[in-house]
Design an enzyme around this catalytic site. Structure first.
Site, mmCIF file in Angstrom:
data_model
loop_
_atom_site.group_PDB
_atom_site.id
_atom_site.type_symbol
_atom_site.label_atom_id
_atom_site.label_comp_id
_atom_site.label_asym_id
_atom_site.label_seq_id
_atom_site.Cartn_x
_atom_site.Cartn_y
_atom_site.Cartn_z
ATOM 1 C CG ASP A 43 1.020 1.817 5.934
ATOM 2 O OD1 ASP A 43 0.200 1.831 6.864
ATOM 3 O OD2 ASP A 43 1.570 2.844 5.477
ATOM 4 C CG ASP B 148 -5.774 -6.087 -3.796
ATOM 5 O OD1 ASP B 148 -6.490 -5.356 -3.103
ATOM 6 O OD2 ASP B 148 -5.239 -7.126 -3.356
ATOM 7 N N GLY B 149 -2.677 -4.618 -3.534
ATOM 8 C CA GLY B 149 -1.393 -4.972 -2.945
ATOM 9 C C GLY B 149 -1.367 -6.347 -2.307
ATOM 10 C CG HIS C 220 -1.840 -1.159 1.322
ATOM 11 N ND1 HIS C 220 -1.424 -2.433 1.610
ATOM 12 C CD2 HIS C 220 -3.181 -1.230 1.142
ATOM 13 C CE1 HIS C 220 -2.469 -3.250 1.611
ATOM 14 N NE2 HIS C 220 -3.549 -2.545 1.324
HETATM 15 N N1 SAM Z 1 2.564 3.160 2.967
HETATM 16 C C1 SAM Z 1 2.368 4.587 2.755
HETATM 17 C C2 SAM Z 1 3.444 5.339 3.496
HETATM 18 O O1 SAM Z 1 3.905 4.847 4.545
HETATM 19 O O2 SAM Z 1 3.854 6.402 3.039
HETATM 20 C C3 SAM Z 1 0.992 5.042 3.180
HETATM 21 C C4 SAM Z 1 -0.091 4.179 2.682
HETATM 22 S S1 SAM Z 1 -1.708 4.677 3.107
HETATM 23 C C5 SAM Z 1 -1.836 4.319 4.791
HETATM 24 C C6 SAM Z 1 -2.649 3.400 2.354
HETATM 25 C C7 SAM Z 1 -2.646 3.458 0.846
HETATM 26 O O3 SAM Z 1 -3.152 2.218 0.359
HETATM 27 C C8 SAM Z 1 -3.526 4.524 0.240
HETATM 28 O O4 SAM Z 1 -2.784 5.285 -0.674
HETATM 29 C C9 SAM Z 1 -4.637 3.749 -0.492
HETATM 30 O O5 SAM Z 1 -5.055 4.376 -1.684
HETATM 31 C C10 SAM Z 1 -3.939 2.453 -0.788
HETATM 32 N N2 SAM Z 1 -4.803 1.264 -0.941
HETATM 33 C C11 SAM Z 1 -6.005 1.000 -0.369
HETATM 34 N N3 SAM Z 1 -6.396 -0.246 -0.662
HETATM 35 C C12 SAM Z 1 -5.429 -0.802 -1.431
HETATM 36 C C13 SAM Z 1 -5.230 -2.081 -2.007
HETATM 37 N N4 SAM Z 1 -6.145 -3.058 -1.868
HETATM 38 N N5 SAM Z 1 -4.097 -2.308 -2.691
HETATM 39 C C14 SAM Z 1 -3.164 -1.330 -2.846
HETATM 40 N N6 SAM Z 1 -3.287 -0.093 -2.317
HETATM 41 C C15 SAM Z 1 -4.398 0.166 -1.611
#
Ligand code: SAM
Length: 281
Positions: A166, A145-146, A42
């Site tokens: 995250d 999707d992560g 994420h």
């Molecule tokens: N890891 C980042 C950092 O530490 O700078 C912050 C991440 S933020 C808490 C969560 C991110 O996950 C958001 O940008 C959101 O759009 C993305 N997200 C939400 N669901 C997701 C998924 N299923 N797969 C990938 N990304 C996703």
């Protein structure tokens, strides 16, 4: 439909907790030459200019990176100093804090030629921001999707693996999905290091994550929580930040405890750090 945007929270106490832990882990991994695959499930935008209207709306960095930056000359812990020097290196002007670096930046820094980095982001706007960042060629950005992406990549081709999970936890089911994916990752990569961030909320949803992981049979889970306020003080909103590190590097707990002893007084008198094994050997 995803609505979370990390820019509203950039540089807050949870980011400090998460990225300092990540920094301590990658710093340790660099002691050996063997190649590493880093996976950030994420990723978010990568870099967060603090002056944007999103970040300015809540100014959460004022209870996170800001007080540490202000007192950085008086701090003596080597891990914390190394981390703050890295924050300084991310700034266009060394003396001014104008940017907060996100996980893609933190994971790009330790990359050597033979390492790889995979960055997943599912929000189209956030992915566009991430695409606009300058990253080394070993970093690949994936719009997708992560958790599914991580599972599909296993086992990885390099001898070592380090994963950051995250999520934004917009859906309650994510706590279960994260635990299931982490357990699957450890099944496929027994010695992989998996870091998981979770929020501490009055509703206590994180217990699903903790209990599912414990029941899954995964061993060596180290748990660290940074509290900004006392748990019972508020009825909603995040009062603390949690990190799990599965297969933590040797000495991680001691190094982080020492850094946290200098961090918590900067975050306010109610702030405290608690860490222990969630599941041992
Ligand atoms: N890891 C980042 C950092 O530490 O700078 C912050 C991440 S933020 C808490 C969560 C991110 O996950 C958001 O940008 C959101 O759009 C993305 N997200 C939400 N669901 C997701 C998924 N299923 N797969 C990938 N990304 C996703």
């Amino acid at each position: 439909m995803l609505s979370y945007q990390h820019a509203y929270h950039a540089g807050n106490f949870a980011d400090v907790h998460k990225h300092l832990t990540l920094y301590a882990v990658t710093d340790y991994l660099l002691r050996k030459k063997t190649a590493i695959t880093y996976i950030d499930t994420h990723a978010g935008r990568g870099l967060y200019p603090l002056a944007t209207k999103e970040t300015q709306r809540l100014q959460e960095y004022r209870e996170g990176i800001w007080p540490l930056w202000q007192t950085r000359e008086q701090l003596s812990d080597p891990l914390l100093n190394g981390w703050l020097n890295a924050v300084t290196a991310a700034q266009p002007e060394a003396q001014e804090l104008t940017l907060y670096p996100g996980s893609p930046w933190w994971l790009s820094q330790p990359l050597r030629e033979h390492d790889r980095l995979r960055l997943f982001e599912l929000h189209p706007g956030e992915h566009q921001h991430l695409n606009a960042q300058t990253l080394p060629p070993q970093a690949q950005r994936i719009y997708g999707d992560g958790l599914a992406g991580l599972a599909a990549m296993l086992p990885v081709a390099t001898p070592r693996l380090c994963v950051l999970i995250d999520p934004s936890f917009e859906r309650k089911a994510e706590y279960q999905e994260v635990a299931d994916t982490a357990a699957y990752t450890l099944e496929k990569a027994r010695h992989g290091i998996v870091l998981i961030w979770y929020p501490l909320l009055p509703a206590g949803h994180h217990h699903t994550l903790l209990d599912t992981l414990k029941a899954s049979g995964v061993r060596k889970i180290w748990r660290s929580e940074l509290l900004l306020r006392a748990p019972g003080e508020q009825t909603h909103g995040m009062y603390g930040s949690g990190m799990l590190v599965i297969n933590p590097p040797w000495g991680l707990g001691e190094r982080l405890a020492a850094a946290m002893a200098e961090i918590t007084p900067c975050l306010g008198e109610k702030s405290r750090h608690v860490a222990q094994w969630w599941v041992e050997e």
